[in-house]
Design an enzyme around this catalytic site. Structure first.
Site, PDB file in Angstrom:
ATOM      1  N   GLU A 207      -0.881   1.629  -4.838  1.00 57.88           N
ATOM      2  CA  GLU A 207      -0.465   3.382  -4.804  1.00 57.88           C
ATOM      3  C   GLU A 207      -0.826   3.980  -5.924  1.00 57.88           C
ATOM      4  OE1 GLU A 207       3.616   3.759  -2.886  1.00 57.88           O
ATOM      5  OE2 GLU A 207       3.545   1.743  -3.050  1.00 57.88           O
ATOM      6  N   HIS A 223      -2.627 -24.260   1.265  1.00 58.77           N
ATOM      7  CA  HIS A 223      -2.625 -25.083   2.375  1.00 58.77           C
ATOM      8  C   HIS A 223      -3.517 -24.335   3.513  1.00 58.77           C
ATOM      9  CE1 HIS A 223       0.569 -27.990   1.568  1.00 58.77           C
ATOM     10  NE2 HIS A 223       0.979 -26.969   0.810  1.00 58.77           N
ATOM     11  N   LYS A 318       3.228   9.568   7.361  1.00 63.62           N
ATOM     12  CA  LYS A 318       4.730  10.031   7.955  1.00 63.62           C
ATOM     13  C   LYS A 318       4.971  11.343   8.554  1.00 63.62           C
ATOM     14  CE  LYS A 318       7.331   7.604   4.108  1.00 63.62           C
ATOM     15  NZ  LYS A 318       8.136   7.458   2.854  1.00 63.62           N
TER      16      LYS A 318
HETATM   17  C1  F6R Z   1       6.096   5.992  -2.849  1.00 69.95           C
HETATM   18  C2  F6R Z   1       6.305   4.664  -2.449  1.00 69.95           C
HETATM   19  C3  F6R Z   1       6.584   4.380  -0.779  1.00 69.95           C
HETATM   20  C4  F6R Z   1       8.015   4.590  -0.427  1.00 69.95           C
HETATM   21  C5  F6R Z   1       8.168   4.245   1.094  1.00 69.95           C
HETATM   22  C6  F6R Z   1       9.520   4.396   1.554  1.00 69.95           C
HETATM   23  O1  F6R Z   1       6.330   5.856  -4.374  1.00 69.95           O
HETATM   24  O2  F6R Z   1       6.481   3.729  -3.388  1.00 69.95           O
HETATM   25  O3  F6R Z   1       6.234   3.061  -0.719  1.00 69.95           O
HETATM   26  O4  F6R Z   1       8.930   3.828  -1.142  1.00 69.95           O
HETATM   27  O5  F6R Z   1       7.462   5.074   1.801  1.00 69.95           O
HETATM   28  O6  F6R Z   1      10.126   5.775   1.320  1.00 69.95           O
HETATM   29  P1  F6R Z   1      11.634   5.858   0.473  1.00 69.95           P
HETATM   30  O7  F6R Z   1      11.451   4.950  -0.807  1.00 69.95           O
HETATM   31  O8  F6R Z   1      11.899   7.162   0.358  1.00 69.95           O
HETATM   32  O9  F6R Z   1      12.551   5.083   1.514  1.00 69.95           O
END
Ligand code: F6R
Length: 325
Positions: A207, A223, A318
């Site tokens: 990320e 393994h 998303k």
């Molecule tokens: C962004 C990140 C992502 C979010 C994930 C879930 O920095 O690391 O992995 O953590 O998309 O979103 P949240 O954390 O808001 O539930």
């Protein structure tokens, strides 16, 4: 954001957690940078059954075992985590929430669920100390962990980063980033605490540096995976750099595996370096390894000229999924 990490652990150490029912088992729900709080909790509360659930809904055994469900989402809006909470409430399970607000924050207030609202304004993955610390305080309140290790962790992270990001972890991370430059990181660690830190390394490089990275865990990798480095030789050796995460608390049987495993890996990967955990408590050891990975991911981002903060691919995905609903 990383400069605030020790203060995040300190914040969690001084938090007054809400009342949660004493429980014999916990189911941790959450995804990505929030979900890793569940892995941390499971590694730290090693004497207690803490199940990590990264996905939709509830596993079927939950209706029988009736765990306390702790949902962690920094935004409070992650659809998988919300679906776990909806199903858990429907099944009449106890639910506690760790969030920065969002829909889960609203729901927790409406239903008067035990909740910890963490400070907002960071990327979820940069709120690692808040989210994992608050989760541990809830698990402690549920009677499943005696000592969270948060105080020791804050002290060790402060030492490693230094007051002005001039601590010993910074040059160590720079050296590792140089060895990994242009290579895909393969982070190798033993089961338990180091394996969680290795997963944090992988996801932080993904990320922050926007680069591929992978994690392998011993003894399982012995393994299967070691065989996979036998054939391609220099084709993969030029592209893959192995970092090992070590812990003086690892068992002698685990410790004995690293040298022969690395010998085998070197047939098809180069060794970039190793990092040793510091401290005594599981959380301090985990955080001391993870913080070096955070720094490596930032150094890799700097060297590649990419901005470590935004994660456009995650946001876009998303949005696409929301539009489809
Ligand atoms: C962004 C990140 C992502 C979010 C994930 C879930 O920095 O690391 O992995 O953590 O998309 O979103 P949240 O954390 O808001 O539930």
């Amino acid at each position: 954001m990383l400069e605030t990490l020790a203060a995040q652990y300190r914040w969690a150490a001084t938090l007054s957690p809400p009342d949660v029912p004493r429980s014999s088992a916990v189911l941790m729900a959450g995804m990505g940078g929030s979900g890793i709080a569940g892995d941390v909790a499971a590694a730290v509360a090693n004497d207690a059954p803490v199940f990590v659930h990264k996905g939709y809904g509830l596993p079927r055994w939950a209706a029988r075992l009736r765990p306390l469900v702790i949902a962690v989402s920094y935004s409070g809006n992650t659809e998988e985590t919300r679906s776990v909470v909806d199903d858990a409430l429907e099944a009449g399970l106890d639910v506690a929430v760790v969030a920065g607000g969002g829909q889960l924050g609203v729901l927790a207030a409406e239903r008067d669920l035990p909740r910890v609202l963490v400070p907002t304004g960071l990327q979820p993955r940069a709120a690692f100390g808040y989210l994992s610390g608050a989760t541990l305080r809830l698990i402690e309140a549920a009677g499943l962990v005696d000592d969270t290790g948060l105080e020791e962790t804050a002290t060790i992270v402060t030492t490693l980063l230094g007051e002005a990001m001039d601590g010993p972890a910074v040059p160590l991370a720079d050296d590792l980033a140089e060895a990994l430059s242009g290579r895909i990181a393969l982070v190798l660690a033993g089961q338990g605490v180091p394996a969680v830190a290795a997963y944090r390394w992988k996801t932080q490089i993904n990320e922050n540096a926007k680069a591929p990275a992978f994690r392998s865990v011993l003894p399982e990798a012995d393994h299967n995976e070691i065989v996979g480095w036998s054939t391609w030789g220099s084709a993969t050796r030029n592209w893959v750099g192995v970092v090992t995460l070590r812990d003086r608390h690892e068992s002698s049987r685990l410790a004995a595996r690293f040298a022969p495993t690395l010998e085998q890996l070197e047939r098809g990967a180069s060794v970039a370096g190793e990092v040793w955990a510091q401290g005594d408590s599981p959380l301090a050891r985990l955080a001391s390894l993870a913080v070096v990975g955070d720094l490596v991911s930032l150094a890799l981002a700097r060297d590649a000229g990419v901005d470590p903060v935004p994660v456009d691919a995650i946001e876009a995905l998303k949005r696409r999924l929301t539009e489809q609903l």
